[in-house]
Design an enzyme around this catalytic site. Structure first.
Site, PDB file in Angstrom:
ATOM      1  NE  ARG A 140      -2.996  -7.439  -4.746  1.00 50.74           N
ATOM      2  CZ  ARG A 140      -3.603  -7.153  -3.578  1.00 50.74           C
ATOM      3  NH1 ARG A 140      -2.782  -7.311  -2.252  1.00 50.74           N
ATOM      4  NH2 ARG A 140      -5.485  -7.113  -3.506  1.00 50.74           N
ATOM      5  CE  LYS A 145     -10.592  -7.769   1.380  1.00 50.89           C
ATOM      6  NZ  LYS A 145      -9.734  -7.200   0.905  1.00 50.89           N
ATOM      7  CG  HIS A 172      -1.862  -1.112   1.508  1.00 56.56           C
ATOM      8  ND1 HIS A 172      -1.886  -1.721   2.658  1.00 56.56           N
ATOM      9  CD2 HIS A 172      -2.861  -1.609   0.554  1.00 56.56           C
ATOM     10  CE1 HIS A 172      -3.243  -2.503   2.538  1.00 56.56           C
ATOM     11  NE2 HIS A 172      -3.709  -2.495   1.110  1.00 56.56           N
ATOM     12  CB  SER A 213      -4.835  -6.529   4.874  1.00 54.33           C
ATOM     13  OG  SER A 213      -3.852  -5.507   4.175  1.00 54.33           O
TER      14      SER A 213
HETATM   15  P1  ADP Z   1      -9.992  -2.895  -0.099  1.00 49.71           P
HETATM   16  O1  ADP Z   1     -10.568  -4.147   0.700  1.00 49.71           O
HETATM   17  O2  ADP Z   1     -10.630  -1.342  -0.823  1.00 49.71           O
HETATM   18  O3  ADP Z   1      -9.380  -4.144  -1.827  1.00 49.71           O
HETATM   19  P2  ADP Z   1      -7.076  -2.999   0.517  1.00 49.71           P
HETATM   20  O4  ADP Z   1      -6.877  -2.506   1.477  1.00 49.71           O
HETATM   21  O5  ADP Z   1      -6.999  -5.030   1.003  1.00 49.71           O
HETATM   22  O6  ADP Z   1      -8.282  -3.219   0.186  1.00 49.71           O
HETATM   23  O7  ADP Z   1      -6.395  -2.844  -0.996  1.00 49.71           O
HETATM   24  C1  ADP Z   1      -6.180  -1.836  -1.008  1.00 49.71           C
HETATM   25  C2  ADP Z   1      -6.124  -1.436  -2.812  1.00 49.71           C
HETATM   26  O8  ADP Z   1      -5.013  -1.480  -2.085  1.00 49.71           O
HETATM   27  C3  ADP Z   1      -6.622  -2.258  -3.643  1.00 49.71           C
HETATM   28  O9  ADP Z   1      -6.528  -0.871  -5.133  1.00 49.71           O
HETATM   29  C4  ADP Z   1      -5.504  -2.917  -3.592  1.00 49.71           C
HETATM   30  O10 ADP Z   1      -5.632  -3.596  -4.969  1.00 49.71           O
HETATM   31  C5  ADP Z   1      -4.551  -1.883  -3.419  1.00 49.71           C
HETATM   32  N1  ADP Z   1      -3.521  -3.454  -2.698  1.00 49.71           N
HETATM   33  C6  ADP Z   1      -3.025  -3.932  -1.613  1.00 49.71           C
HETATM   34  N2  ADP Z   1      -1.953  -4.938  -1.914  1.00 49.71           N
HETATM   35  C7  ADP Z   1      -1.597  -4.333  -2.549  1.00 49.71           C
HETATM   36  C8  ADP Z   1       0.390  -3.860  -2.988  1.00 49.71           C
HETATM   37  N3  ADP Z   1       1.307  -5.642  -2.031  1.00 49.71           N
HETATM   38  N4  ADP Z   1       0.860  -3.578  -3.991  1.00 49.71           N
HETATM   39  C9  ADP Z   1      -0.426  -2.683  -4.740  1.00 49.71           C
HETATM   40  N5  ADP Z   1      -1.297  -2.649  -4.513  1.00 49.71           N
HETATM   41  C10 ADP Z   1      -1.550  -3.369  -3.529  1.00 49.71           C
END
Ligand code: ADP
Length: 160
Positions: free
Chosen positions: A90, A41, A17, A128
């Site tokens: 990803r 989630k 992130h 996450s």
């Molecule tokens: P959500 O539940 O809204 O998907 P996340 O916190 O899981 O929220 O992810 C938020 C954003 O960050 C999403 O667009 C996800 O694809 C992106 N993201 C999550 N992990 C990574 C990573 N390792 N590298 C790049 N982008 C990521």
């Protein structure tokens, strides 16, 4: 001036992130990280805990801020005059998911655009949810999350 919003659950913030936040902060005049509640989630950290992790890590980025978002992302974006929605990709699963959301958001707000950034190769496998599983079994996460998040995960999952 282009204001972008990077919405997500951030439960918790990972280095993947953060990499996206830093890259997007160089592309747009202002970037607002919007901490929401993904309806599918269950959260380990509260919204304010998630915001606190992010605030610590963005302290040096002048054009980045963080807010909690409770409703529709496009409504939040309108309220802060943002026109760009940033998300990360990803893999092809992310693509399919983001394509659906981007299409829906486009229908709800034609004046806004979704910009997807490819994940850095070294964080392509970082999510996450996977980190929470690893943390439960005492795995070392120091290269994948900020130190405060690693400590928070240990603390929270040990108590469960
Ligand atoms: P959500 O539940 O809204 O998907 P996340 O916190 O899981 O929220 O992810 C938020 C954003 O960050 C999403 O667009 C996800 O694809 C992106 N993201 C999550 N992990 C990574 C990573 N390792 N590298 C790049 N982008 C990521």
């Amino acid at each position: 001036m282009t204001i972008a919003v990077f919405p997500g659950s951030f439960d918790p913030l990972t280095n993947g992130h953060l990499d996206l936040i830093e890259r997007a902060s160089r592309m747009f005049d202002q970037l607002i990280v919007a901490v929401g509640q993904n309806t599918a989630k269950r959260g380990v950290f509260t919204a304010s805990e998630r915001v606190a992790f992010i605030e610590t890590e963005i302290a040096d980025l002048d054009n980045v801020s963080v807010q909690v978002e409770t409703g529709l992302t496009v409504d939040f974006m309108r309220s802060v005059h943002a026109t760009v929605l940033v998300r990360g990709l990803r893999n092809s699963t992310d693509f399919e998911f983001e394509q659906g959301i981007a299409g829906m958001n486009r229908t709800l707000a034609a004046e806004m655009d979704t910009v997807c950034l490819m994940a850095a190769p070294k964080y392509q496998f970082v999510s996450s949810s996977l980190l929470k599983e690893v943390a439960q079994f005492g795995g070392d996460l120091t290269s994948l999350v900020p130190p405060a998040v690693a400590a928070g995960l240990r603390d929270r999952l040990e108590r469960e």
